[in-house]
Design an enzyme around this catalytic site. Sequence first.
Site, PDB file in Angstrom:
ATOM      1  N   ASP A   1      -8.492   6.097  -1.430  1.00  0.00           N
ATOM      2  CA  ASP A   1      -7.342   6.776  -2.038  1.00  0.00           C
ATOM      3  C   ASP A   1      -7.858   7.521  -3.273  1.00  0.00           C
ATOM      4  O   ASP A   1      -9.068   7.598  -3.513  1.00  0.00           O
ATOM      5  CB  ASP A   1      -6.232   5.767  -2.375  1.00  0.00           C
ATOM      6  CG  ASP A   1      -6.635   4.829  -3.503  1.00  0.00           C
ATOM      7  OD1 ASP A   1      -7.835   4.819  -3.864  1.00  0.00           O
ATOM      8  OD2 ASP A   1      -5.757   4.127  -4.030  1.00  0.00           O
TER       9      ASP A   1
ATOM     10  N   GLU B   1       0.820  -1.208   0.000  1.00  0.00           N
ATOM     11  CA  GLU B   1       0.000   0.000   0.000  1.00  0.00           C
ATOM     12  C   GLU B   1       0.856   1.261   0.000  1.00  0.00           C
ATOM     13  O   GLU B   1       0.517   2.247  -0.624  1.00  0.00           O
ATOM     14  CB  GLU B   1      -0.970  -0.005   1.191  1.00  0.00           C
ATOM     15  CG  GLU B   1      -2.081  -1.024   1.060  1.00  0.00           C
ATOM     16  CD  GLU B   1      -2.872  -0.873  -0.237  1.00  0.00           C
ATOM     17  OE1 GLU B   1      -2.990   0.246  -0.760  1.00  0.00           O
ATOM     18  OE2 GLU B   1      -3.372  -1.898  -0.737  1.00  0.00           O
TER      19      GLU B   1
ATOM     20  N   TYR C   1      -5.974   6.225   4.718  1.00  0.00           N
ATOM     21  CA  TYR C   1      -6.104   5.231   3.637  1.00  0.00           C
ATOM     22  C   TYR C   1      -5.288   3.974   3.944  1.00  0.00           C
ATOM     23  O   TYR C   1      -5.805   2.858   3.877  1.00  0.00           O
ATOM     24  CB  TYR C   1      -5.655   5.817   2.283  1.00  0.00           C
ATOM     25  CG  TYR C   1      -5.541   4.699   1.275  1.00  0.00           C
ATOM     26  CD1 TYR C   1      -6.683   4.155   0.700  1.00  0.00           C
ATOM     27  CD2 TYR C   1      -4.308   4.125   0.967  1.00  0.00           C
ATOM     28  CE1 TYR C   1      -6.610   3.070  -0.154  1.00  0.00           C
ATOM     29  CE2 TYR C   1      -4.225   3.045   0.108  1.00  0.00           C
ATOM     30  CZ  TYR C   1      -5.377   2.528  -0.451  1.00  0.00           C
ATOM     31  OH  TYR C   1      -5.305   1.447  -1.291  1.00  0.00           O
TER      32      TYR C   1
END
Length: 372
Positions: A156, A55, A138
Amino acid sequence: MADRPGEVRRGAVAELPPPAWRARLRRALRAWYARSARDLPWRRAATPYRVWVAEVMLQQTQAATAAPYYERFLARFPTVAALAAAAEDDVLAAWQGLGYYARARKLKEAAAIIVAEHGGRFPDDEATARALPGVGPYTAGAVLSIAYDRPAAAVDANVARVLVRLLGEERPLATAAVKARLWQVAAALVPRRAPGAWTQTLIEFGALVCLPRSPDCPSCPVASLCVARAAGRAAQIPAPRRKKPPPVVEVAVAWAADREGRLTCVRRPDRGVLAGFYELPAVDVPAGEDPRVLLGEALRALGARRVSVGEALARIEHGMFHRTARLTAYRVRATWDAADSVTAILPEAAAARPLTTASQKLIRAIGSKGRR
Ligand code: SF4
């Protein structure tokens, strides 16, 4: 029955699309994901560490570009403990090419905290996760849902784009009211069953179908639920941000090779843009100034003696988020007083050091013609 998100229920929670619309959206997108999801390395073993690294890497990098970097990074730092124990230079070198290096630095910093304070495991509650360096709402939501299957939303830029189109939200994405609405809608969409798969579904849908510039509306599995599509506004939503083009600066760069072909490089300061990276010595050249004179002065300030700045060897352009640099490399002869920030690097060993992309481009452009 209310069937479009524009037909909103107003109350304590602002502008949530109706439950029937949410259920149809989830059904259609899950079916689409089951037949369309890509085989990406971070999906193969979704441990908290692997999901977290992915991520962070994907924050400014597309999945296809990030995949080979990800596999190399995980091979080099297979656990949180390995990352926490690594030298910062090694982490930056492994990140080289992905840009936005503050991400790598914070990843390492957070790994050290996870080892020292959380038993080597990425925290499984949002407040603790968000206290880590580089972990925003996020990233926390993505790791909690994908790795721990917690019902957490993750919005996001890709997910935000999908949602504003589905909702027909015309206000700019950057406004606080729109951001708050998107998080509320995203939270209301999270299913009780398999929330992690749902997070991946929305992200994948934004990456493969509801694309930034040309959404593939004709083959979209949720076209009948999309307000932007119904209004013929898919290409206009979200409204593009008007960005000022970054300033263009001239930069003179020193190509100072010794007899063995080693190049003099300097280490950038520990704070600021590209902190801690090595680069060929360089100086900005304001309009009307002589680049050779300025470069000579800059090199003497770094501890060089008997400096002579010769012919131009290469000229390249290098764009960064804050400026576009036009770099001209000059052949330089000089001797150096020992200085902590000055080091010599063989061009072929450059990949083992965190070396700025602009310097790498110049090394490639000059090649063998830079030998003494
Ligand atoms: Fe995106 Fe087009 Fe599908 Fe709407 S119809 S969600 S704009 S791809």
